[in-house]
Design a protein around this motif. Structure first.
Motif, PDB file in Angstrom:
ATOM      1  N   GLU A  78       0.852  -1.189   0.000  1.00 40.61           N
ATOM      2  CA  GLU A  78       0.000   0.000   0.000  1.00 40.61           C
ATOM      3  C   GLU A  78       0.887   1.237   0.000  1.00 40.61           C
ATOM      4  OE1 GLU A  78      -2.771   0.259   3.365  1.00 40.61           O
ATOM      5  OE2 GLU A  78      -2.632   2.450   3.206  1.00 40.61           O
ATOM      6  N   LEU A  79       0.649   2.148  -0.962  1.00 37.11           N
ATOM      7  CA  LEU A  79       1.361   3.436  -0.947  1.00 37.11           C
ATOM      8  C   LEU A  79       0.521   4.410  -0.140  1.00 37.11           C
ATOM      9  CD1 LEU A  79       2.789   4.358  -4.471  1.00 37.11           C
ATOM     10  CD2 LEU A  79       3.875   3.162  -2.599  1.00 37.11           C
ATOM     11  N   ARG A  80       1.164   5.114   0.777  1.00 32.05           N
ATOM     12  CA  ARG A  80       0.396   6.001   1.659  1.00 32.05           C
ATOM     13  C   ARG A  80       1.120   7.348   1.818  1.00 32.05           C
ATOM     14  NH1 ARG A  80      -0.793   3.726   7.576  1.00 32.05           N
ATOM     15  NH2 ARG A  80      -2.114   2.285   6.401  1.00 32.05           N
ATOM     16  N   ASP A  81       0.399   8.442   1.591  1.00 24.94           N
ATOM     17  CA  ASP A  81       1.023   9.766   1.758  1.00 24.94           C
ATOM     18  C   ASP A  81       1.042  10.147   3.229  1.00 24.94           C
ATOM     19  OD1 ASP A  81       1.525  10.477  -1.024  1.00 24.94           O
ATOM     20  OD2 ASP A  81      -0.658  10.309  -1.205  1.00 24.94           O
ATOM     21  N   VAL A  82       2.202  10.608   3.678  1.00 26.34           N
ATOM     22  CA  VAL A  82       2.314  11.083   5.064  1.00 26.34           C
ATOM     23  C   VAL A  82       2.508  12.599   5.008  1.00 26.34           C
ATOM     24  CG1 VAL A  82       3.658  10.956   7.195  1.00 26.34           C
ATOM     25  CG2 VAL A  82       3.328   8.898   5.802  1.00 26.34           C
ATOM     26  N   GLU A  83       1.554  13.327   5.531  1.00 24.63           N
ATOM     27  CA  GLU A  83       1.591  14.797   5.446  1.00 24.63           C
ATOM     28  C   GLU A  83       2.221  15.381   6.713  1.00 24.63           C
ATOM     29  OE1 GLU A  83       0.484  16.026   2.694  1.00 24.63           O
ATOM     30  OE2 GLU A  83      -0.788  14.400   1.901  1.00 24.63           O
ATOM     31  N   GLY A  84       2.638  16.637   6.589  1.00 22.77           N
ATOM     32  CA  GLY A  84       2.962  17.436   7.783  1.00 22.77           C
ATOM     33  C   GLY A  84       4.419  17.512   8.187  1.00 22.77           C
ATOM     34  N   LEU A  85       5.316  16.836   7.435  1.00 22.25           N
ATOM     35  CA  LEU A  85       6.733  16.975   7.806  1.00 22.25           C
ATOM     36  C   LEU A  85       7.306  18.199   7.068  1.00 22.25           C
ATOM     37  CD1 LEU A  85       8.778  15.507   9.664  1.00 22.25           C
ATOM     38  CD2 LEU A  85       9.776  14.556   7.601  1.00 22.25           C
ATOM     39  N   THR A  86       6.706  19.366   7.343  1.00 19.33           N
ATOM     40  CA  THR A  86       7.134  20.590   6.666  1.00 19.33           C
ATOM     41  C   THR A  86       7.810  21.495   7.684  1.00 19.33           C
ATOM     42  OG1 THR A  86       5.045  21.644   7.187  1.00 19.33           O
ATOM     43  CG2 THR A  86       5.184  20.495   5.076  1.00 19.33           C
ATOM     44  N   ILE A  87       8.649  22.383   7.202  1.00 18.58           N
ATOM     45  CA  ILE A  87       9.351  23.297   8.106  1.00 18.58           C
ATOM     46  C   ILE A  87       8.344  24.209   8.824  1.00 18.58           C
ATOM     47  CG2 ILE A  87       9.924  24.892   6.187  1.00 18.58           C
ATOM     48  CD1 ILE A  87      12.056  24.284   9.321  1.00 18.58           C
ATOM     49  N   GLU A  88       7.254  24.581   8.120  1.00 14.66           N
ATOM     50  CA  GLU A  88       6.249  25.456   8.753  1.00 14.66           C
ATOM     51  C   GLU A  88       5.640  24.757   9.971  1.00 14.66           C
ATOM     52  OE1 GLU A  88       6.279  24.701   5.507  1.00 14.66           O
ATOM     53  OE2 GLU A  88       6.813  26.612   4.567  1.00 14.66           O
ATOM     54  N   ARG A  89       5.255  23.493   9.779  1.00  9.71           N
ATOM     55  CA  ARG A  89       4.614  22.745  10.873  1.00  9.71           C
ATOM     56  C   ARG A  89       5.626  22.467  12.004  1.00  9.71           C
ATOM     57  NH1 ARG A  89       0.896  22.002  14.085  1.00  9.71           N
ATOM     58  NH2 ARG A  89       0.507  19.889  14.823  1.00  9.71           N
ATOM     59  N   ARG A  90       6.844  22.162  11.617  1.00 12.01           N
ATOM     60  CA  ARG A  90       7.860  21.855  12.628  1.00 12.01           C
ATOM     61  C   ARG A  90       8.168  23.099  13.456  1.00 12.01           C
ATOM     62  NH1 ARG A  90      12.552  20.186   9.777  1.00 12.01           N
ATOM     63  NH2 ARG A  90      11.559  20.520   7.779  1.00 12.01           N
ATOM     64  N   ALA A  91       8.198  24.260  12.767  1.00 11.63           N
ATOM     65  CA  ALA A  91       8.458  25.521  13.471  1.00 11.63           C
ATOM     66  C   ALA A  91       7.281  25.825  14.408  1.00 11.63           C
ATOM     67  CB  ALA A  91       8.640  26.652  12.467  1.00 11.63           C
ATOM     68  N   GLU A  92       6.070  25.542  13.932  1.00  9.55           N
ATOM     69  CA  GLU A  92       4.871  25.823  14.729  1.00  9.55           C
ATOM     70  C   GLU A  92       4.886  25.058  16.057  1.00  9.55           C
ATOM     71  OE1 GLU A  92       1.467  25.257  12.130  1.00  9.55           O
ATOM     72  OE2 GLU A  92       0.206  24.956  13.900  1.00  9.55           O
ATOM     73  N   VAL A  93       5.268  23.772  15.994  1.00  6.34           N
ATOM     74  CA  VAL A  93       5.256  22.985  17.231  1.00  6.34           C
ATOM     75  C   VAL A  93       6.630  22.954  17.921  1.00  6.34           C
ATOM     76  CG1 VAL A  93       3.305  21.546  16.520  1.00  6.34           C
ATOM     77  CG2 VAL A  93       5.625  20.788  16.008  1.00  6.34           C
ATOM     78  N   GLY A  94       7.625  23.562  17.274  1.00  5.12           N
ATOM     79  CA  GLY A  94       8.957  23.633  17.871  1.00  5.12           C
ATOM     80  C   GLY A  94       9.609  22.269  18.052  1.00  5.12           C
ATOM     81  N   LYS A  95       9.334  21.372  17.094  1.00  9.89           N
ATOM     82  CA  LYS A  95       9.911  20.020  17.201  1.00  9.89           C
ATOM     83  C   LYS A  95      10.458  19.579  15.854  1.00  9.89           C
ATOM     84  CE  LYS A  95       7.725  17.470  20.828  1.00  9.89           C
ATOM     85  NZ  LYS A  95       6.862  16.358  21.181  1.00  9.89           N
ATOM     86  N   ALA A  96      11.496  18.766  15.885  1.00  8.93           N
ATOM     87  CA  ALA A  96      12.086  18.290  14.633  1.00  8.93           C
ATOM     88  C   ALA A  96      11.082  17.441  13.851  1.00  8.93           C
ATOM     89  CB  ALA A  96      13.339  17.479  14.929  1.00  8.93           C
ATOM     90  N   ILE A  97      10.270  16.661  14.581  1.00 11.67           N
ATOM     91  CA  ILE A  97       9.191  15.885  13.937  1.00 11.67           C
ATOM     92  C   ILE A  97       7.940  16.055  14.802  1.00 11.67           C
ATOM     93  CG2 ILE A  97       8.473  13.626  13.050  1.00 11.67           C
ATOM     94  CD1 ILE A  97      11.341  12.687  13.268  1.00 11.67           C
ATOM     95  N   PRO A  98       6.879  16.676  14.264  1.00 17.32           N
ATOM     96  CA  PRO A  98       5.647  16.796  15.058  1.00 17.32           C
ATOM     97  C   PRO A  98       5.150  15.401  15.485  1.00 17.32           C
ATOM     98  CG  PRO A  98       5.523  18.137  13.062  1.00 17.32           C
ATOM     99  CD  PRO A  98       6.756  17.297  12.937  1.00 17.32           C
ATOM    100  N   ASP A  99       4.607  15.306  16.705  1.00 23.99           N
ATOM    101  CA  ASP A  99       4.218  13.996  17.256  1.00 23.99           C
ATOM    102  C   ASP A  99       3.317  13.188  16.324  1.00 23.99           C
ATOM    103  OD1 ASP A  99       5.656  14.643  19.464  1.00 23.99           O
ATOM    104  OD2 ASP A  99       3.928  15.343  20.631  1.00 23.99           O
TER     105      ASP A  99
END
Ligand code: IPM
Ligand code: MG
Length: 401
Positions: A78-99
């Protein structure tokens, strides 16, 4: 004042030692290799990343989707898109990878990841840890396997870069002891070194490659590099049919440029930072970092990616569609081999060699003077599906022999 400064530094170091000793305990209990053979569906996550990442990931995804159509239809993959590993989101939550992104990534068995922006001091982004480095640590992706192949020159290198320790283990955890004194730390474990070097020897054995080269600077960096070298030679004793030699990173960097010597190197095992640097140099001979793919291998998870960055300038200048997807497609080929579809992986790599290094019917220049990434991906797909692929590849090897 000075007693306080020293106390603060001691405490800092003490905390790091505690953390690292806890890591050794985890390493000793780490699970063994996950066997994919019974797993259905095998979930392949696609992560766009930043800058040109989403663009080149899209082209690689399109190729994989086409090539894996039967496996997807029968429920094997199964191919599955994983969203949200963007610099904007990471900056927003202040984490290298949002939980929530990490959670989604852990639901995939393997991932194909576009480059992610690594903030540094002075950037508009908070100075958070690199998403790459964090993912390698979180998923325990201890081996960064980076092949560089140029049949025209007899070059067939595979670098086994240690991927979770060395200078990167405590990258964000250095200390400004005083205004004038900054100290960083480099941490190496027996377990971390051993599993990396063993993987390099196992690869050499499986592929009948007669030599493994260890690369360090153990004459100067005596403790951590010294450990890497000692463990390397100890493991070499378990593989009597494979020669083991070692080079210092400075002369190794020079020897890769030496046309008389460089084809003698085949499998190289090296600590994290040297591996980072040497593999960019190596990729340059193959046509640049844009042509090189890389596998981040762990015993449970694996992640496949380009070896280059997110090229924000290309996006700013409106040239993202001209970004070369070859690196991501090569990473895709490595992913296919990893999940046991070696015949397609071989063909895809042959097509990449033929299109990028030999026939060059379409050429990428990174701007509108060349073709787009999609056109190049289509060229690779057509070449790969051509019945005469093996002959075309053979012609290439003969032409340059
Ligand atoms: C690489 C990259 C990363 C690294 C960066 C983006 C942190 O250069 O994958 O080689 O240094 O490992
Ligand atoms: Mg690098």
């Amino acid at each position: 004042m000075s007693a306080e400064v020293i106390e603060r530094a001691k405490e800092h170091f003490g905390r790091l030692v505690e953390q690292q000793l806890a890591r050794v305990v985890r390493l000793k209990q780490a699970p063994d290799w996950l066997d994919f053979s019974g797993v259905e569906p095998l979930i392949v996550g696609i992560i766009g990343g930043d800058g040109i990442g989403p663009q080149i990931a899209k082209e690689a995804r399109w190729l994989l989707e086409t090539l894996l159509a039967d496996e997807a239809a029968s429920g094997k993959v199964e191919l599955r898109d994983v969203e949200g590993l963007t610099i904007e989101r990471r900056a927003e939550v202040g984490k290298a990878i949002p939980d929530e992104v990490l959670e989604d990534i852990k639901k995939c068995h393997v991932t194909l990841k576009g480059p992610t922006t690594t903030p540094r001091k002075g950037d508009p982004w908070p100075n958070i840890e690199s998403a790459n480095v964090a993912m390698r640590k979180e998923l325990d992706l201890f081996a960064n396997v980076r092949p560089v192949r140029i049949p025209a020159e007899g070059i067939d290198w595979v670098f086994f870069r240690e991927n979770t320790e060395g200078a990167y283990a405590l990258g964000p955890d250095g200390i400004d002891v005083t205004e004038d004194l900054a100290v960083d730390f480099c941490a190496v474990t027996s377990q971390g070194t051993e599993r990396l070097i063993r993987l390099a020897f196992d690869y050499a054995k499986k592929n009948e490659i007669p030599k493994v080269t260890l690369v360090t600077k153990a004459n100067v960096v005596k403790t951590t590099d010294g450990k890497f070298l000692d463990i390397g030679y100890a493991i070499a004793k378990e593989y009597p049919d494979i020669e083991c030699d070692d080079w210092y990173i400075d002369i190794m960097t020079a020897k890769l440029v030496d046309p008389k010597r460089r084809a003698d190197f085949r499998v190289m095992a090296l600590p994290n930072l040297y591996g980072d640097i040497l593999t960019d140099e190596a990729a340059e001979f193959q046509g640049g970092v844009g042509t090189a793919g890389s596998a981040n291998i762990g015993k449970v998870y694996s992640m496949f990616e380009a070896i280059h960055g997110s090229a924000p300038r290309m996006v700013k200048e409106g040239r993202a569609q001209f970004a070369d997807p070859s690196s991501m497609i090569r990473a895709g080929a490595m992913l296919l081999r990893h999940i046991g579809i070696a015949d397609l992986a071989d063909k895809l790599e042959m097509a990449l060699d033929v299109c990028g290094q030999y026939e060059k019917r379409l050429v990428m220049t990174g701007r509108d003077t060349g073709c787009t990434g999609r056109e190049f991906a289509e060229y690779i797909m057509e070449t790969m599906q051509d019945k005469t692929l093996a002959e075309r590849w053979g012609d290439y090897v003969k032409a340059v022999a």
